[in-house]
Design a protein around this motif. Structure first.
Motif, mmCIF file in Angstrom:
data_model
loop_
_atom_site.group_PDB
_atom_site.id
_atom_site.type_symbol
_atom_site.label_atom_id
_atom_site.label_comp_id
_atom_site.label_asym_id
_atom_site.label_seq_id
_atom_site.Cartn_x
_atom_site.Cartn_y
_atom_site.Cartn_z
ATOM 1 N N GLU A 177 0.828 -1.208 0.000
ATOM 2 C CA GLU A 177 0.000 0.000 0.000
ATOM 3 C C GLU A 177 0.863 1.259 0.000
ATOM 4 O OE1 GLU A 177 -3.463 2.080 2.795
ATOM 5 O OE2 GLU A 177 -2.902 -0.026 3.090
ATOM 6 N N ALA A 178 1.976 1.219 0.741
ATOM 7 C CA ALA A 178 2.878 2.372 0.809
ATOM 8 C C ALA A 178 3.872 2.396 -0.353
ATOM 9 C CB ALA A 178 3.639 2.354 2.129
ATOM 10 N N ASN A 179 3.861 1.360 -1.181
ATOM 11 C CA ASN A 179 4.749 1.260 -2.345
ATOM 12 C C ASN A 179 6.224 1.304 -1.937
ATOM 13 O OD1 ASN A 179 5.274 0.948 -5.111
ATOM 14 N ND2 ASN A 179 5.476 3.158 -5.412
ATOM 15 N N VAL A 180 6.543 0.484 -0.919
ATOM 16 C CA VAL A 180 7.938 0.365 -0.482
ATOM 17 C C VAL A 180 8.369 -1.092 -0.644
ATOM 18 C CG1 VAL A 180 7.784 2.296 1.133
ATOM 19 C CG2 VAL A 180 7.261 -0.019 1.924
ATOM 20 N N PRO A 181 9.665 -1.329 -0.818
ATOM 21 C CA PRO A 181 10.142 -2.701 -1.035
ATOM 22 C C PRO A 181 10.069 -3.559 0.227
ATOM 23 C CG PRO A 181 11.998 -1.196 -0.889
ATOM 24 C CD PRO A 181 10.772 -0.347 -0.905
ATOM 25 N N THR A 182 9.971 -4.856 0.016
ATOM 26 C CA THR A 182 9.968 -5.835 1.100
ATOM 27 C C THR A 182 11.057 -6.864 0.838
ATOM 28 O OG1 THR A 182 7.573 -5.595 1.399
ATOM 29 C CG2 THR A 182 8.601 -7.558 2.343
ATOM 30 N N THR A 183 11.758 -7.263 1.891
ATOM 31 C CA THR A 183 12.826 -8.256 1.754
ATOM 32 C C THR A 183 12.643 -9.342 2.798
ATOM 33 O OG1 THR A 183 14.356 -6.543 1.000
ATOM 34 C CG2 THR A 183 15.313 -8.641 1.702
ATOM 35 N N VAL A 184 12.838 -10.587 2.372
ATOM 36 C CA VAL A 184 12.762 -11.732 3.266
ATOM 37 C C VAL A 184 14.134 -12.389 3.352
ATOM 38 C CG1 VAL A 184 11.833 -14.059 3.601
ATOM 39 C CG2 VAL A 184 10.318 -12.196 2.905
ATOM 40 N N LEU A 185 14.581 -12.661 4.575
ATOM 41 C CA LEU A 185 15.802 -13.427 4.796
ATOM 42 C C LEU A 185 15.427 -14.792 5.364
ATOM 43 C CD1 LEU A 185 18.127 -10.833 6.611
ATOM 44 C CD2 LEU A 185 17.788 -11.143 4.163
ATOM 45 N N MET A 186 15.898 -15.839 4.733
ATOM 46 C CA MET A 186 15.761 -17.184 5.287
ATOM 47 C C MET A 186 17.133 -17.599 5.795
ATOM 48 S SD MET A 186 12.595 -17.934 5.095
ATOM 49 C CE MET A 186 12.644 -19.682 5.496
ATOM 50 N N CYS A 187 17.220 -17.913 7.085
ATOM 51 C CA CYS A 187 18.495 -18.216 7.731
ATOM 52 C C CYS A 187 18.468 -19.646 8.272
ATOM 53 C CB CYS A 187 18.754 -17.244 8.883
ATOM 54 S SG CYS A 187 18.409 -15.504 8.509
ATOM 55 N N ASP A 188 19.581 -20.340 8.104
ATOM 56 C CA ASP A 188 19.657 -21.723 8.563
ATOM 57 C C ASP A 188 20.992 -21.947 9.274
ATOM 58 O OD1 ASP A 188 18.174 -24.498 8.039
ATOM 59 O OD2 ASP A 188 20.330 -24.844 7.910
ATOM 60 N N ILE A 197 13.327 -13.663 8.593
ATOM 61 C CA ILE A 197 13.272 -12.230 8.924
ATOM 62 C C ILE A 197 12.605 -11.502 7.769
ATOM 63 C CG2 ILE A 197 14.644 -10.131 9.262
ATOM 64 C CD1 ILE A 197 16.700 -11.758 10.710
ATOM 65 N N LEU A 198 11.724 -10.575 8.098
ATOM 66 C CA LEU A 198 11.092 -9.746 7.072
ATOM 67 C C LEU A 198 11.364 -8.287 7.382
ATOM 68 C CD1 LEU A 198 7.765 -10.119 5.287
ATOM 69 C CD2 LEU A 198 8.142 -7.976 6.519
ATOM 70 N N MET A 199 11.827 -7.562 6.370
ATOM 71 C CA MET A 199 12.076 -6.130 6.529
ATOM 72 C C MET A 199 11.378 -5.374 5.406
ATOM 73 S SD MET A 199 16.137 -6.048 5.418
ATOM 74 C CE MET A 199 16.632 -7.464 6.397
ATOM 75 N N THR A 200 10.872 -4.203 5.726
ATOM 76 C CA THR A 200 10.187 -3.377 4.728
ATOM 77 C C THR A 200 10.853 -2.007 4.626
ATOM 78 O OG1 THR A 200 8.602 -2.572 6.386
ATOM 79 C CG2 THR A 200 7.967 -4.525 5.123
ATOM 80 N N GLU A 217 20.250 -3.461 -1.796
ATOM 81 C CA GLU A 217 21.649 -3.337 -1.404
ATOM 82 C C GLU A 217 21.786 -3.216 0.112
ATOM 83 O OE1 GLU A 217 20.144 -1.647 -3.793
ATOM 84 O OE2 GLU A 217 21.097 -2.713 -5.483
ATOM 85 N N ARG A 218 20.903 -2.401 0.713
ATOM 86 C CA ARG A 218 20.980 -2.242 2.164
ATOM 87 C C ARG A 218 20.583 -3.542 2.862
ATOM 88 N NH1 ARG A 218 23.794 -1.019 6.003
ATOM 89 N NH2 ARG A 218 22.919 0.112 7.768
ATOM 90 N N ALA A 219 19.583 -4.221 2.312
ATOM 91 C CA ALA A 219 19.159 -5.498 2.892
ATOM 92 C C ALA A 219 20.295 -6.511 2.847
ATOM 93 C CB ALA A 219 17.944 -6.031 2.142
ATOM 94 N N ALA A 220 21.054 -6.520 1.753
ATOM 95 C CA ALA A 220 22.189 -7.438 1.644
ATOM 96 C C ALA A 220 23.261 -7.094 2.679
ATOM 97 C CB ALA A 220 22.767 -7.385 0.232
ATOM 98 N N GLU A 221 23.449 -5.795 2.936
ATOM 99 C CA GLU A 221 24.409 -5.384 3.963
ATOM 100 C C GLU A 221 23.943 -5.843 5.349
ATOM 101 O OE1 GLU A 221 24.781 -1.183 3.623
ATOM 102 O OE2 GLU A 221 25.739 -1.243 1.645
ATOM 103 N N TYR A 222 22.649 -5.694 5.619
ATOM 104 C CA TYR A 222 22.098 -6.171 6.892
ATOM 105 C C TYR A 222 22.311 -7.675 7.041
ATOM 106 C CZ TYR A 222 19.607 -1.823 8.090
ATOM 107 O OH TYR A 222 19.286 -0.539 8.457
ATOM 108 N N ALA A 223 22.047 -8.405 5.966
ATOM 109 C CA ALA A 223 22.201 -9.861 6.008
ATOM 110 C C ALA A 223 23.640 -10.247 6.319
ATOM 111 C CB ALA A 223 21.757 -10.471 4.688
ATOM 112 N N GLU A 224 24.578 -9.541 5.732
ATOM 113 C CA GLU A 224 25.987 -9.833 5.970
ATOM 114 C C GLU A 224 26.367 -9.505 7.416
ATOM 115 O OE1 GLU A 224 29.667 -11.249 5.541
ATOM 116 O OE2 GLU A 224 28.023 -11.442 4.090
#
Length: 262
Positions: free
Chosen positions: A119-130, A178-181, A186-193
């Protein structure tokens, strides 16, 4: 309280006690009113109109007291039921070992977060961690230490997610989500690292055992109308790719797709 009524006999006792209270109040109020008006003389004359009026007043008082008592009791019962229902919902959506959301709780919360992001037209990222080689950890050190590993990794994920207002859950077994909006790829990949490194730096130990544990992460993003299940599936594929490439690494689904296409 209502939770003390658990059998039919309890219900009968409860009803009898309340009836006795009602009758007792009626007797006490009637005698009190008569004593106030006529004193202790049992042979005093009483007008019929006064008796009728007194009966009506006493009935109204008793009725009002009982109604107020029943209303208050009903309100307490409703409160107890609401609190119990809320607690059951919380328990049903929480992993009992780690205290994180479980798969059910995560899916419900993530669906809502994804809808708001669309609705806010912002990206969503999902991290699956094992957790890497978790079965070997259980086999070598025992399930008690395995639970300690799950709890320690969950604490790292919780702390990381809370600081950045992200959803985090134990999605099943040794897998976390983990879900981030509102975060770019690029920033999501930095968070994941950062998250991968934070887990690798965490030393887990008890009195006899000390171990460093790593995690693999698959990352998938979306922008616009996308189903949560689809994004989770893509992130899961990226996670399996991270496992195949040697573990303890982050793989982005978009980069993975580009490499496959090439």
């Amino acid at each position: 309280m209502a939770n003390h009524i658990i059998t039919h006999r309890d219900a009968l006792r409860h009803t009898a006690a309340r009836s006795a209270v009602s009758m007792g109040l009626t007797v006490v109020l009637t005698l009190s009113l008569c004593l106030i008006q006529f004193g202790p003389d049992p042979d005093a004359f009483v007008r019929a109109g006064f008796v009728t009026k007194s009966s009506i007043i006493i009935s109204m008082i008793i009725s009002g007291l009982l109604t107020a008592g029943l209303s208050y009791r009903s309100a307490l019962v409703m409160l107890e039921l609401a609190l119990a229902r809320a607690e059951l919902l919380r328990i049903s959506g929480t992993d009992q070992l780690t205290g994180l959301l479980n798969r059910r709780g995560f899916d419900q919360a993530a669906e809502s977060a994804l809808a708001k992001a669309q609705e806010a037209n912002v990206p969503t990222t999902v991290l699956m961690c094992d957790i890497d080689r978790f079965k070997a950890i259980n086999d070598q050190f025992g399930h008690e230490f395995g639970d300690k590993v799950l709890i320690a990794i969950a604490e790292v994920l919780r702390s990381f997610a809370e600081r950045r207002q992200m959803l985090v859950a134990r999605h099943g077994g040794e897998e976390f989500a983990i879900l981030m909006t509102g975060v770019s790829k690029e920033r999501a990949a930095e968070y994941a690292e950062e998250l991968r490194q934070a887990c690798a730096d965490k030393e887990i130990s008890n009195e006899q055992i000390s171990a460093c544990v790593t995690i693999s992460i698959g990352l998938a993003g979306c922008h616009g109308e996308t189903e949560l299940a689809k994004v989770m599936r893509i992130a899961d594929q990226a996670l399996y790719a991270a496992k195949r490439r040697g573990r303890n690494r982050v793989v982005r689904a978009d980069v993975l797709a580009d490499s496959i296409a090439a």
